[in-house]
Design a protein around this motif. Structure first.
Motif, PDB file in Angstrom:
ATOM      1  N   ASN A   1       0.832  -1.208   0.000  1.00 20.81           N
ATOM      2  CA  ASN A   1       0.000   0.000   0.000  1.00 20.81           C
ATOM      3  C   ASN A   1       0.862   1.251   0.000  1.00 20.81           C
TER       4      ASN A   1
ATOM      5  N   LEU B   1       2.327   1.716  -3.425  1.00 23.90           N
ATOM      6  CA  LEU B   1       1.314   2.249  -4.342  1.00 23.90           C
ATOM      7  C   LEU B   1       1.143   3.751  -4.157  1.00 23.90           C
TER       8      LEU B   1
ATOM      9  N   ILE C   1       3.584   6.388  -5.835  1.00 25.52           N
ATOM     10  CA  ILE C   1       3.637   6.642  -7.284  1.00 25.52           C
ATOM     11  C   ILE C   1       3.637   8.138  -7.611  1.00 25.52           C
TER      12      ILE C   1
END
Length: 213
Positions: free
Chosen positions: A133, A136, A139
């Motif tokens: 998580n 992610l 990014i």
């Protein structure tokens, strides 16, 4: 044409160097990274429902202090490495201090806990997804921070990429703290740092490719 005239003509078209370019690029990059990670966290995970209560506890701010410390240290390093021939500098000691403090605090918490609760303190309920998580949510940080690096002249591309990845992961972790329900220090010392390690490794891998000039 005389030599002096030629030199004057060539020098006349040189624009002055913007000495504040580095600060401007990275200030913008950090703001965009933090905002992007926050918006992505809200869209994908949402804020924990008891956040107003938790923000009144010292433990919550201790959780935020870990990635904040690493963000400061990694920003210090990446802004140095954005210039040619520079070393990472003292920022690595800030990062090391943050990691050491959370490990020592986690070890102390484990020693004070009942033996049958220690495993739960380390793994919590979200250990399977926590590190991914964070990666992610990093990014937006990868995009903005590597944009800032590409506009400068780094020469140690792998190291610059690693520090950029750590910065992106640190800002992502701060945003993730607003969602994550885990409040045990040993959990942060393992799974938060694993997510930060993943971001750092990704940055180190893509740095030589993305930052080549």
């Amino acid at each position: 044409m005389k030599t002096d005239d030629l030199i004057s003509m060539l020098a006349g078209g040189v624009a002055p160097v913007d000495r504040g370019l580095l600060a401007k690029r990275f200030s913008l990059a950090v703001v965009l990274a933090a905002l992007g990670s926050l918006l992505l966290m809200l869209a994908v995970f949402g804020v924990r429902p008891d956040l107003p209560v938790m923000t009144r506890t010292p433990l919550f701010w201790g959780k935020v202090a870990l990635p904040l410390c690493l963000a400061i240290g990694s920003l210090w390093m990446v802004t140095r490495l954005a210039r040619p021939g520079m070393s990472a500098g003292s920022g690595r000691w800030v990062v090391s201090a943050g990691v050491l403090v959370v490990w020592l605090a986690g070890l102390y918490a484990l020693l004070q806990a009942e033996p049958d609760t220690r495993v739960a303190m380390i793994f919590g309920k979200t250990w399977r997804t926590c590190a991914f998580n964070i990666t992610l949510l990093a990014i937006p940080g990868f995009i903005s921070i590597f944009w800032a690096l590409r506009g400068m002249a780094p020469t140690r591309l792998g190291l610059a990429g690693a520090c950029g990845g750590l910065l992106a992961g640190s800002l992502a972790t701060i945003a993730y703290c607003l969602h994550c329900p885990e409040m045990e220090i040993p959990f942060w010392g393992v799974w938060y740092l694993l997510g930060l390690l993943l971001s750092t490794a990704i940055g180190a891998l893509i740095g030589p490719r993305v930052l080549r000039w």
